[in-house]
Design an enzyme around this catalytic site. Structure first.
Site, PDB file in Angstrom:
ATOM      1  N   HIS A 103      30.417  41.400  38.260  1.00  0.00           N
ATOM      2  CA  HIS A 103      31.525  42.362  38.292  1.00  0.00           C
ATOM      3  C   HIS A 103      31.102  43.635  39.030  1.00  0.00           C
ATOM      4  O   HIS A 103      31.866  44.187  39.813  1.00  0.00           O
ATOM      5  CB  HIS A 103      31.987  42.710  36.870  1.00  0.00           C
ATOM      6  CG  HIS A 103      32.521  41.521  36.110  1.00  0.00           C
ATOM      7  ND1 HIS A 103      33.405  40.635  36.668  1.00  0.00           N
ATOM      8  CD2 HIS A 103      32.303  41.082  34.848  1.00  0.00           C
ATOM      9  CE1 HIS A 103      33.703  39.698  35.776  1.00  0.00           C
ATOM     10  NE2 HIS A 103      33.044  39.945  34.672  1.00  0.00           N
ATOM     11  N   ASP A 135      38.319  36.337  42.216  1.00  0.00           N
ATOM     12  CA  ASP A 135      37.703  35.386  41.291  1.00  0.00           C
ATOM     13  C   ASP A 135      36.285  35.012  41.728  1.00  0.00           C
ATOM     14  O   ASP A 135      35.973  35.035  42.915  1.00  0.00           O
ATOM     15  CB  ASP A 135      38.594  34.130  41.234  1.00  0.00           C
ATOM     16  CG  ASP A 135      38.354  33.330  39.976  1.00  0.00           C
ATOM     17  OD1 ASP A 135      37.565  33.773  39.105  1.00  0.00           O
ATOM     18  OD2 ASP A 135      38.955  32.241  39.850  1.00  0.00           O
ATOM     19  N   GLU A 146      52.933  33.473  51.279  1.00  0.00           N
ATOM     20  CA  GLU A 146      51.955  32.539  51.830  1.00  0.00           C
ATOM     21  C   GLU A 146      50.703  32.637  50.963  1.00  0.00           C
ATOM     22  O   GLU A 146      50.309  33.735  50.551  1.00  0.00           O
ATOM     23  CB  GLU A 146      51.600  32.922  53.279  1.00  0.00           C
ATOM     24  CG  GLU A 146      52.765  32.860  54.237  1.00  0.00           C
ATOM     25  CD  GLU A 146      53.340  31.457  54.369  1.00  0.00           C
ATOM     26  OE1 GLU A 146      52.571  30.477  54.278  1.00  0.00           O
ATOM     27  OE2 GLU A 146      54.564  31.347  54.555  1.00  0.00           O
ATOM     28  N   GLY A 178      31.559  35.870  37.947  1.00  0.00           N
ATOM     29  CA  GLY A 178      30.645  35.278  36.968  1.00  0.00           C
ATOM     30  C   GLY A 178      29.761  34.218  37.599  1.00  0.00           C
ATOM     31  O   GLY A 178      28.538  34.217  37.414  1.00  0.00           O
ATOM     32  N   ARG A 179      30.372  33.329  38.380  1.00  0.00           N
ATOM     33  CA  ARG A 179      29.601  32.250  39.013  1.00  0.00           C
ATOM     34  C   ARG A 179      28.644  32.784  40.062  1.00  0.00           C
ATOM     35  O   ARG A 179      27.535  32.287  40.226  1.00  0.00           O
ATOM     36  CB  ARG A 179      30.554  31.212  39.634  1.00  0.00           C
ATOM     37  CG  ARG A 179      31.081  30.211  38.616  1.00  0.00           C
ATOM     38  CD  ARG A 179      32.257  29.453  39.152  1.00  0.00           C
ATOM     39  NE  ARG A 179      33.439  30.305  39.184  1.00  0.00           N
ATOM     40  CZ  ARG A 179      34.506  30.092  39.948  1.00  0.00           C
ATOM     41  NH1 ARG A 179      34.531  29.065  40.766  1.00  0.00           N
ATOM     42  NH2 ARG A 179      35.537  30.894  39.895  1.00  0.00           N
ATOM     43  N   SER A 185      43.277  40.355  33.415  1.00  0.00           N
ATOM     44  CA  SER A 185      44.496  39.671  32.989  1.00  0.00           C
ATOM     45  C   SER A 185      44.677  39.771  31.478  1.00  0.00           C
ATOM     46  O   SER A 185      43.725  40.059  30.742  1.00  0.00           O
ATOM     47  CB  SER A 185      44.443  38.194  33.389  1.00  0.00           C
ATOM     48  OG  SER A 185      43.506  37.512  32.583  1.00  0.00           O
ATOM     49  N   GLU A 192      44.969  37.367  29.609  1.00  0.00           N
ATOM     50  CA  GLU A 192      44.101  36.315  29.075  1.00  0.00           C
ATOM     51  C   GLU A 192      42.632  36.747  29.032  1.00  0.00           C
ATOM     52  O   GLU A 192      41.845  36.220  28.237  1.00  0.00           O
ATOM     53  CB  GLU A 192      44.236  35.033  29.910  1.00  0.00           C
ATOM     54  CG  GLU A 192      45.596  34.332  29.791  1.00  0.00           C
ATOM     55  CD  GLU A 192      46.728  35.014  30.569  1.00  0.00           C
ATOM     56  OE1 GLU A 192      46.443  35.833  31.469  1.00  0.00           O
ATOM     57  OE2 GLU A 192      47.907  34.745  30.242  1.00  0.00           O
ATOM     58  N   ASN A 193      42.254  37.701  29.874  1.00  0.00           N
ATOM     59  CA  ASN A 193      40.860  38.169  29.891  1.00  0.00           C
ATOM     60  C   ASN A 193      40.434  38.834  28.579  1.00  0.00           C
ATOM     61  O   ASN A 193      39.244  38.967  28.298  1.00  0.00           O
ATOM     62  CB  ASN A 193      40.606  39.140  31.054  1.00  0.00           C
ATOM     63  CG  ASN A 193      40.484  38.454  32.398  1.00  0.00           C
ATOM     64  OD1 ASN A 193      40.763  39.041  33.438  1.00  0.00           O
ATOM     65  ND2 ASN A 193      40.075  37.182  32.404  1.00  0.00           N
TER      66      ASN A 193
HETATM   67  C1  FPP Z   1      37.029  37.282  37.993  1.00  0.00           C
HETATM   68  O1  FPP Z   1      35.748  36.713  38.073  1.00  0.00           O
HETATM   69  C2  FPP Z   1      36.970  38.739  37.987  1.00  0.00           C
HETATM   70  C3  FPP Z   1      37.406  39.556  36.956  1.00  0.00           C
HETATM   71  C4  FPP Z   1      37.973  39.030  35.718  1.00  0.00           C
HETATM   72  C5  FPP Z   1      37.276  41.022  37.038  1.00  0.00           C
HETATM   73  C6  FPP Z   1      37.406  41.655  38.381  1.00  0.00           C
HETATM   74  C7  FPP Z   1      36.872  43.027  38.327  1.00  0.00           C
HETATM   75  C8  FPP Z   1      36.183  43.672  39.308  1.00  0.00           C
HETATM   76  C9  FPP Z   1      35.959  43.084  40.638  1.00  0.00           C
HETATM   77  C10 FPP Z   1      35.583  45.006  39.082  1.00  0.00           C
HETATM   78  C11 FPP Z   1      36.483  46.150  38.757  1.00  0.00           C
HETATM   79  C12 FPP Z   1      37.633  46.318  39.640  1.00  0.00           C
HETATM   80  C13 FPP Z   1      38.164  47.495  40.040  1.00  0.00           C
HETATM   81  C14 FPP Z   1      39.484  47.469  40.710  1.00  0.00           C
HETATM   82  C15 FPP Z   1      37.513  48.802  39.876  1.00  0.00           C
HETATM   83  P1  FPP Z   1      35.262  35.779  36.887  1.00  0.00           P
HETATM   84  O2  FPP Z   1      34.481  36.590  35.944  1.00  0.00           O
HETATM   85  O3  FPP Z   1      36.428  35.063  36.313  1.00  0.00           O
HETATM   86  O4  FPP Z   1      34.321  34.772  37.647  1.00  0.00           O
HETATM   87  P2  FPP Z   1      34.048  33.253  37.240  1.00  0.00           P
HETATM   88  O5  FPP Z   1      35.331  32.521  37.466  1.00  0.00           O
HETATM   89  O6  FPP Z   1      32.982  32.866  38.203  1.00  0.00           O
HETATM   90  O7  FPP Z   1      33.616  33.247  35.829  1.00  0.00           O
END
Ligand code: FPP
Length: 248
Positions: free
Chosen positions: A38, A21, A208, A24-25, A66, A68-69
């Site tokens: 990302h 997580d 854990e 974005g931030r 997810s 939800e995404n």
């Molecule tokens: C959450 O950060 C991250 C995601 C929803 C996507 C994660 C994907 C990757 C790291 C890249 C691709 C992965 C692979 C396995 C090739 P957020 O966008 O929710 O951050 P925020 O909470 O700051 O908005």
């Protein structure tokens, strides 16, 4: 000194699950678009996969997208899917070289065709690798998975294959998309959010939990080792008392 040398290799979690997580931030902090976060998150995926395999973790599950995404802006969803396709394509050779098997959990049919193809090709190519299994949770949510399990079980009851009184803990486990994977002993979530967010609800029953303020693109090998070291300091009681454990 690296924390790696302080890890007890005889007390490793067999399975580590991570909610990646804060992309974005992380991007926003430097005035960039979320997608930039990302893209940089992929670097952490690489580092952590390498770190986990090196110390001897057998399963690493990453929450990449997810259910939800799907509610995110269309542009971000497209960018994430493209990133996934290009990363899998680019990294399959590295997975082969390092003897790592790729697997996926989630509603894979809902992914764009190109993404499904790339994923299934990589899964097929790496299926005989034995050092570690890297599980990507894609279009995954635990409630989706449990609902599916309930449907399959109900169908079996309806057809007379299964007796209602025979349904137990194992019946549920066997019908989840994680049935072939041991439960994670450790779950890590980055970015200072203290939630499970519909991730492996059944499987995390006795795990854990480790939370860190670090945003995912900054999550390093050293931070991963720190989580393992922290895990090794915990006493896992599974409902028993501390004295009972010591008497063993
Ligand atoms: C959450 O950060 C991250 C995601 C929803 C996507 C994660 C994907 C990757 C790291 C890249 C691709 C992965 C692979 C396995 C090739 P957020 O966008 O929710 O951050 P925020 O909470 O700051 O908005």
């Amino acid at each position: 000194m690296s924390l790696k040398s302080t890890i007890d290799l005889n007390n490793l979690p067999e399975h580590v699950a991570i909610v990646m997580d804060g992309n974005g931030r992380w991007a926003k902090k430097q005035g960039k678009l979320r997608v930039f976060g990302h893209q940089n998150g992929v670097k952490s995926v690489r580092n952590v996969t390498e770190a986990a395999a090196e110390i001897g973790v057998k399963y690493l599950t990453l929450y990449a997208f997810s259910t939800e995404n799907w509610n995110r802006p269309k542009l971000e969803i497209t960018a994430l899917m493209e990133l996934l396709v290009s990363t899998i394509k680019k990294e399959t050779a590295t997975l082969m070289k390092n003897n790592i098997r790729l697997a996926a959990i989630g509603d894979l049919n809902s992914l764009p065709a190109k993404c499904q193809n790339e994923l299934l090709t990589a899964i097929e190519e790496t299926k005989n690798n034995t050092r570690m299994t890297l599980v990507l949770a894609l279009s995954y949510s635990s409630k989706w998975d449990i609902t599916n399990a309930v449907k399959q079980i109900s169908q079996k009851v309806k057809e007379g294959i299964l007796d209602v009184n025979q349904i137990n803990d194992n019946t549920i486990t066997e019908h989840l998309s994680t049935s072939a994977i041991p439960n994670p002993e450790l779950m890590i979530r980055t970015s200072g959010e203290y939630r499970i967010s519909n991730f492996l609800l059944w499987e995390l029953a006795y795990s854990e939990l480790y939370f860190t303020e670090t945003f995912w693109p900054d999550f390093s090998k050293e931070e991963f080792y720190a989580a393992i070291v922290d895990f090794q300091k915990r006493e896992r009681r599974f409902g028993k008392t501390s004295e009972q454990l010591k008497a063993k």
